[in-house]
Design a protein around this motif. Structure first.
Motif, PDB file in Angstrom:
ATOM      1  N   THR A 135       2.268   6.487   6.728  1.00 38.09           N
ATOM      2  CA  THR A 135       3.310   5.455   6.731  1.00 38.09           C
ATOM      3  C   THR A 135       3.135   4.504   5.555  1.00 38.09           C
ATOM      4  O   THR A 135       4.105   4.171   4.870  1.00 38.09           O
ATOM      5  CB  THR A 135       3.274   4.671   8.055  1.00 38.09           C
ATOM      6  OG1 THR A 135       3.462   5.577   9.121  1.00 38.09           O
ATOM      7  CG2 THR A 135       4.343   3.606   8.093  1.00 38.09           C
ATOM      8  N   GLN A 136       1.897   4.073   5.306  1.00 39.96           N
ATOM      9  CA  GLN A 136       1.652   3.156   4.204  1.00 39.96           C
ATOM     10  C   GLN A 136       1.942   3.816   2.857  1.00 39.96           C
ATOM     11  O   GLN A 136       2.526   3.199   1.969  1.00 39.96           O
ATOM     12  CB  GLN A 136       0.205   2.644   4.237  1.00 39.96           C
ATOM     13  CG  GLN A 136      -0.065   1.701   5.373  1.00 39.96           C
ATOM     14  CD  GLN A 136       0.719   0.423   5.245  1.00 39.96           C
ATOM     15  OE1 GLN A 136       0.948  -0.089   4.161  1.00 39.96           O
ATOM     16  NE2 GLN A 136       1.141  -0.104   6.374  1.00 39.96           N
ATOM     17  N   SER A 187       3.998   6.196   2.280  1.00 35.99           N
ATOM     18  CA  SER A 187       5.451   6.318   2.167  1.00 35.99           C
ATOM     19  C   SER A 187       6.069   4.981   1.760  1.00 35.99           C
ATOM     20  O   SER A 187       6.990   4.935   0.928  1.00 35.99           O
ATOM     21  CB  SER A 187       6.034   6.784   3.495  1.00 35.99           C
ATOM     22  OG  SER A 187       7.424   6.775   3.469  1.00 35.99           O
ATOM     23  N   SER A 188       5.582   3.891   2.331  1.00 35.11           N
ATOM     24  CA  SER A 188       6.104   2.568   1.993  1.00 35.11           C
ATOM     25  C   SER A 188       5.827   2.226   0.535  1.00 35.11           C
ATOM     26  O   SER A 188       6.693   1.703  -0.163  1.00 35.11           O
ATOM     27  CB  SER A 188       5.473   1.512   2.892  1.00 35.11           C
ATOM     28  OG  SER A 188       5.818   1.736   4.230  1.00 35.11           O
ATOM     29  N   ALA A 216       5.307   4.340  -1.922  1.00 33.65           N
ATOM     30  CA  ALA A 216       6.151   5.203  -2.748  1.00 33.65           C
ATOM     31  C   ALA A 216       7.582   4.694  -2.785  1.00 33.65           C
ATOM     32  O   ALA A 216       8.239   4.732  -3.832  1.00 33.65           O
ATOM     33  CB  ALA A 216       6.104   6.634  -2.219  1.00 33.65           C
ATOM     34  N   GLY A 217       8.069   4.182  -1.663  1.00 34.97           N
ATOM     35  CA  GLY A 217       9.409   3.626  -1.626  1.00 34.97           C
ATOM     36  C   GLY A 217       9.540   2.378  -2.490  1.00 34.97           C
ATOM     37  O   GLY A 217      10.549   2.181  -3.166  1.00 34.97           O
ATOM     38  N   MET A 218       8.492   1.523  -2.492  1.00 34.99           N
ATOM     39  CA  MET A 218       8.517   0.333  -3.333  1.00 34.99           C
ATOM     40  C   MET A 218       8.483   0.689  -4.808  1.00 34.99           C
ATOM     41  O   MET A 218       9.071  -0.015  -5.634  1.00 34.99           O
ATOM     42  CB  MET A 218       7.364  -0.592  -2.995  1.00 34.99           C
ATOM     43  CG  MET A 218       7.548  -1.358  -1.711  1.00 34.99           C
ATOM     44  SD  MET A 218       6.359  -2.683  -1.489  1.00 34.99           S
ATOM     45  CE  MET A 218       4.812  -1.785  -1.511  1.00 34.99           C
ATOM     46  N   GLY A 246       9.780   3.266  -6.030  1.00 33.42           N
ATOM     47  CA  GLY A 246      11.035   3.941  -6.364  1.00 33.42           C
ATOM     48  C   GLY A 246      10.862   5.424  -6.604  1.00 33.42           C
ATOM     49  O   GLY A 246      11.578   6.021  -7.392  1.00 33.42           O
ATOM     50  N   ARG A 247       9.917   6.038  -5.945  1.00 37.29           N
ATOM     51  CA  ARG A 247       9.697   7.478  -6.126  1.00 37.29           C
ATOM     52  C   ARG A 247      10.056   8.218  -4.885  1.00 37.29           C
ATOM     53  O   ARG A 247      10.031   7.822  -3.812  1.00 37.29           O
ATOM     54  CB  ARG A 247       8.234   7.737  -6.470  1.00 37.29           C
ATOM     55  CG  ARG A 247       7.893   7.097  -7.790  1.00 37.29           C
ATOM     56  CD  ARG A 247       6.448   7.291  -8.150  1.00 37.29           C
ATOM     57  NE  ARG A 247       6.105   6.470  -9.270  1.00 37.29           N
ATOM     58  CZ  ARG A 247       5.929   6.920 -10.482  1.00 37.29           C
ATOM     59  NH1 ARG A 247       6.027   8.178 -10.745  1.00 37.29           N
ATOM     60  NH2 ARG A 247       5.610   6.117 -11.449  1.00 37.29           N
TER      61      ARG A 247
END
Length: 69
Positions: free
Chosen positions: A58-59, A61-62, A64-66, A68-69
């Motif tokens: 989960t971390q 993924s978070s 990676a989302g920040m 922008g990938r």
């Protein structure tokens, strides 16, 4: 614009402190694969010790989302 000015002043102060202590500061950026190689062993160890594989995923993924990938 004010935020970048403050950041520039903070970086300049850090450079002066580093120079005063006689150290040298590497320039450039670290390659992403080197960063991954540095963090993966610790992430794996924490996941095994605390049994939180889902939390690690989960971390990651978070983050990676920040990024922008």
């Amino acid at each position: 614009m004010a935020e970048s000015t403050g950041r520039t002043a903070l970086l300049a102060r850090g450079r002066r402190a580093t120079a005063a202590l006689g150290g040298s500061r590497p320039t450039g950026t670290r390659h992403p694969l080197i960063a991954v190689a540095m963090v993966l062993p610790l992430a794996f160890l924490l996941a095994v010790v605390f049994g939180g594989w889902e939390a690690v995923v989960t971390q990651a993924s978070s983050v990676a989302g920040m990024l922008g990938r």
